[in-house]
Each structure stands twice: as structure tokens, then as C-alpha cells.
Design a protein around this motif. Structure first.
Motif, PDB file in Angstrom:
ATOM      1  N   SER A  65       0.623  30.517  42.576  1.00 46.58           N
ATOM      2  CA  SER A  65       1.718  29.666  43.052  1.00 46.58           C
ATOM      3  C   SER A  65       2.920  29.659  42.108  1.00 46.58           C
ATOM      4  O   SER A  65       4.048  29.369  42.534  1.00 46.58           O
ATOM      5  CB  SER A  65       1.218  28.239  43.274  1.00 46.58           C
ATOM      6  OG  SER A  65       0.569  27.731  42.126  1.00 46.58           O
ATOM      7  N   LEU A  66       2.716  30.008  40.854  1.00 43.58           N
ATOM      8  CA  LEU A  66       3.833  30.090  39.914  1.00 43.58           C
ATOM      9  C   LEU A  66       4.879  31.102  40.389  1.00 43.58           C
ATOM     10  O   LEU A  66       6.078  30.945  40.123  1.00 43.58           O
ATOM     11  CB  LEU A  66       3.326  30.470  38.521  1.00 43.58           C
ATOM     12  CG  LEU A  66       4.372  30.608  37.405  1.00 43.58           C
ATOM     13  CD1 LEU A  66       5.113  29.294  37.195  1.00 43.58           C
ATOM     14  CD2 LEU A  66       3.723  31.067  36.108  1.00 43.58           C
ATOM     15  N   LEU A  67       4.429  32.119  41.125  1.00 42.47           N
ATOM     16  CA  LEU A  67       5.345  33.140  41.622  1.00 42.47           C
ATOM     17  C   LEU A  67       6.407  32.536  42.529  1.00 42.47           C
ATOM     18  O   LEU A  67       7.575  32.931  42.492  1.00 42.47           O
ATOM     19  CB  LEU A  67       4.551  34.221  42.375  1.00 42.47           C
ATOM     20  CG  LEU A  67       5.295  35.477  42.803  1.00 42.47           C
ATOM     21  CD1 LEU A  67       5.957  36.163  41.625  1.00 42.47           C
ATOM     22  CD2 LEU A  67       4.352  36.430  43.517  1.00 42.47           C
ATOM     23  N   ASN A  68       6.028  31.572  43.333  1.00 42.91           N
ATOM     24  CA  ASN A  68       6.965  30.894  44.223  1.00 42.91           C
ATOM     25  C   ASN A  68       8.025  30.141  43.413  1.00 42.91           C
ATOM     26  O   ASN A  68       9.193  30.092  43.776  1.00 42.91           O
ATOM     27  CB  ASN A  68       6.209  29.935  45.139  1.00 42.91           C
ATOM     28  CG  ASN A  68       7.111  29.240  46.137  1.00 42.91           C
ATOM     29  OD1 ASN A  68       8.196  29.711  46.448  1.00 42.91           O
ATOM     30  ND2 ASN A  68       6.679  28.107  46.648  1.00 42.91           N
ATOM     31  N   GLN A  69       7.598  29.554  42.304  1.00 41.68           N
ATOM     32  CA  GLN A  69       8.523  28.814  41.445  1.00 41.68           C
ATOM     33  C   GLN A  69       9.510  29.759  40.756  1.00 41.68           C
ATOM     34  O   GLN A  69      10.703  29.453  40.624  1.00 41.68           O
ATOM     35  CB  GLN A  69       7.724  28.048  40.386  1.00 41.68           C
ATOM     36  CG  GLN A  69       8.573  27.228  39.429  1.00 41.68           C
ATOM     37  CD  GLN A  69       7.704  26.507  38.390  1.00 41.68           C
ATOM     38  OE1 GLN A  69       6.540  26.212  38.634  1.00 41.68           O
ATOM     39  NE2 GLN A  69       8.270  26.250  37.234  1.00 41.68           N
ATOM     40  N   LEU A  99       3.544  43.877  40.993  1.00 38.54           N
ATOM     41  CA  LEU A  99       3.239  44.000  39.561  1.00 38.54           C
ATOM     42  C   LEU A  99       2.189  42.969  39.159  1.00 38.54           C
ATOM     43  O   LEU A  99       1.180  43.293  38.510  1.00 38.54           O
ATOM     44  CB  LEU A  99       4.512  43.807  38.739  1.00 38.54           C
ATOM     45  CG  LEU A  99       4.340  43.691  37.224  1.00 38.54           C
ATOM     46  CD1 LEU A  99       3.799  44.978  36.646  1.00 38.54           C
ATOM     47  CD2 LEU A  99       5.676  43.319  36.573  1.00 38.54           C
ATOM     48  N   LEU A 100       2.411  41.726  39.551  1.00 37.73           N
ATOM     49  CA  LEU A 100       1.477  40.661  39.186  1.00 37.73           C
ATOM     50  C   LEU A 100       0.172  40.767  39.954  1.00 37.73           C
ATOM     51  O   LEU A 100      -0.919  40.629  39.375  1.00 37.73           O
ATOM     52  CB  LEU A 100       2.122  39.296  39.429  1.00 37.73           C
ATOM     53  CG  LEU A 100       3.290  38.955  38.503  1.00 37.73           C
ATOM     54  CD1 LEU A 100       3.943  37.648  38.937  1.00 37.73           C
ATOM     55  CD2 LEU A 100       2.817  38.830  37.057  1.00 37.73           C
ATOM     56  N   PHE A 101       0.254  41.016  41.257  1.00 38.33           N
ATOM     57  CA  PHE A 101      -0.962  41.095  42.063  1.00 38.33           C
ATOM     58  C   PHE A 101      -1.894  42.198  41.553  1.00 38.33           C
ATOM     59  O   PHE A 101      -3.097  41.989  41.389  1.00 38.33           O
ATOM     60  CB  PHE A 101      -0.611  41.368  43.529  1.00 38.33           C
ATOM     61  CG  PHE A 101      -0.083  40.174  44.273  1.00 38.33           C
ATOM     62  CD1 PHE A 101       0.159  38.970  43.633  1.00 38.33           C
ATOM     63  CD2 PHE A 101       0.193  40.262  45.621  1.00 38.33           C
ATOM     64  CE1 PHE A 101       0.667  37.873  44.326  1.00 38.33           C
ATOM     65  CE2 PHE A 101       0.690  39.175  46.333  1.00 38.33           C
ATOM     66  CZ  PHE A 101       0.928  37.982  45.684  1.00 38.33           C
ATOM     67  N   LEU A 102      -1.331  43.371  41.299  1.00 38.53           N
ATOM     68  CA  LEU A 102      -2.168  44.480  40.849  1.00 38.53           C
ATOM     69  C   LEU A 102      -2.690  44.261  39.430  1.00 38.53           C
ATOM     70  O   LEU A 102      -3.804  44.663  39.098  1.00 38.53           O
ATOM     71  CB  LEU A 102      -1.393  45.798  40.952  1.00 38.53           C
ATOM     72  CG  LEU A 102      -1.152  46.279  42.385  1.00 38.53           C
ATOM     73  CD1 LEU A 102      -0.107  47.386  42.415  1.00 38.53           C
ATOM     74  CD2 LEU A 102      -2.453  46.752  43.024  1.00 38.53           C
ATOM     75  N   SER A 103      -1.887  43.609  38.609  1.00 37.96           N
ATOM     76  CA  SER A 103      -2.341  43.309  37.245  1.00 37.96           C
ATOM     77  C   SER A 103      -3.514  42.332  37.258  1.00 37.96           C
ATOM     78  O   SER A 103      -4.520  42.529  36.561  1.00 37.96           O
ATOM     79  CB  SER A 103      -1.189  42.748  36.409  1.00 37.96           C
ATOM     80  OG  SER A 103      -0.158  43.709  36.258  1.00 37.96           O
TER      81      SER A 103
END
Length: 221
Positions: A65-69, A99-103
Motif C-alpha cells: 500500500s505504500l506504493l499508492n502513497q 520493479l518493486l513487485f518483482l523484487s
């Protein structure tokens, strides 16, 4: 011949569901990971969970959820219109998402003993998203291997396929009807063939009609 174990980055949409069945044919064991990042439609998470349950797969749902922020976008904010303008990234692009999802998928994969990470990114019909390009995937693959000293392989079975060819792959895997009826691609949260109007539906439906035309109309549209 089946190989080792794979983690599929899984949203419950056409592309990732096709990848899920592709992976099931190739790997001894498959698990799915879905990311909660404040999507407009909780149905996306529910759809992914239902498919994983029906396929008897272990399903991880991770809070991102930080991604939305950090990166406001039309997929998470009702006050941002879904738009595509010439020469600009669509408002549905989420900075850093793949980038974040795959990491994070790689961190999970190492913990569960999986070397393969399967993702449905595609450079052929990629809506201009820079993190769907083959060069990005290859670069990240090297980075992940160096970061965790682990022999990851990021598999991208759809990378060079058009949407029509992705439908064809689902058909070859024997899951055309399943993918058409049980997946959620629509930005407006409508299952199966969707709203028909948003960019995701237009792309999906254009590919579907092209595939059905190649099939000679043997399936009902």
C-alpha cells in the motif's frame, strides 16, 4: 519436462492467468503472489484468490500500500481519470510497480526455494510502460541475482506476443474459456469481457477479436 519451482506474479487478469497455466505445465511446483497496493477494485484481489484456490495453489497476498502513497495513479485514485495522451505515459502507469513487485517476489521466491519468477509483462502490447520492456527485465534479473547471490530466472512468456497471440497461447494450453470467463482485466472492475471502453478492455477485446478471426469464427464472440 517439469523443472523446479516457480513463483507467478499474479493479478487475476488475462496475462497473469495465462502465465499461471503456462507455469503449471513447466514447473514441478507453482505458487502465486498478488500485491495489494490500493487498487480501486478489491475484486481484483478476490479474483486472483479464487483462481488460485480453484487451481489448488498456495497464494501469497503482500501489502504494498505504500506504493499508492508514493505514486498516485488512476488505478488507485478515483480522482485521477484513466487517460492516454499522445507522447505521454498513461495515467494508469505506476512508477516503480514492476520493479518493486518483482523484487519482493524474488525475496519471497528465495524463502520458499523457487528459482523462477514468472511475470506477464509484454513489450509488444505494453501501453508504453517502461517497466514492461525486455531490457528492464534482463537488467533487474542480473541485479536480483547479485543482490541476493541466488540464481533467479525471470520468465516472461508473453514478452513478444501480441494480445491475439496471448489468447492463442491460452487456447493452446486448453484454458481459453477459463481465461475469458474468470479473469479481471477491466480498469472499471468488470469481470470477463469487461466494460469494453477502458484502455485495458479495448486492448484485450481487440486481441480477442483478432484471435477469433484467425480461428475462423469457430468460437462465439
Amino acid at each position: 519436462m517439469t523443472q523446479e519451482k516457480a513463483i507467478v506474479v499474479f493479478s487475476g487478469g488475462q496475462d497473469s492467468t495465462t502465465c499461471l497455466f503456462w507455469a503449471k505445465e513447466r514447473f514441478r511446483e507453482v505458487e502465486a503472489v498478488t500485491f495489494q497496493y490500493g487498487q480501486r477494485h478489491k475484486l481484483e484481489i478476490e479474483c486472483a484468490a479464487q483462481i488460485a484456490k480453484e487451481q489448488n495453489l498456495k497464494h501469497h497476498i503482500l501489502d504494498m500500500s505504500l506504493l499508492n502513497q508514493l505514486a498516485p495513479n488512476a488505478l488507485t485514485r478515483q480522482d485521477i481519470a484513466i487517460e492516454e495522451k499522445q507522447g505521454e505515459l498513461p495515467t494508469t502507469f505506476v512508477d516503480g510497480r514492476n520493479l518493486l513487485f518483482l523484487s519482493f517476489a524474488a525475496v519471497l521466491a528465495k524463502q520458499v526455494g523457487a528459482k523462477h519468477i514468472v511475470t506477464g509483462v509484454c513489450e509488444t502490447d505494453f501501453s508504453g510502460y517502461p517497466d514492461c520492456r525486455d531490457v528492464f527485465i534482463k537488467s533487474l534479473n542480473v541485479t536480483l541475482n547479485l543482490a541476493m547471490d541466488y540464481p533467479f530466472v525471470i520468465d516472461t512468456p508473453l514478452m513478444w506476443l501480441s494480445k491475439a497471440e496471448t489468447w492463442q497461447l491460452a487456447d493452446q494450453l486448453g484454458v481459453f474459456d477459463y481465461v475469458r470467463e474468470k479473469t479481471l482485466t477491466c480498469y472499471n472492475g468488470i469481470m470477463a469481457d469487461g466494460c469494453g471502453e477502458c484502455p485495458a478492455c479495448r486492448l484485450r477485446n481487440k486481441g480477442l477479436q483478432e484471435f477469433l478471426a484467425l480461428k475462423g469464427g469457430s468460437r462465439p464472440s
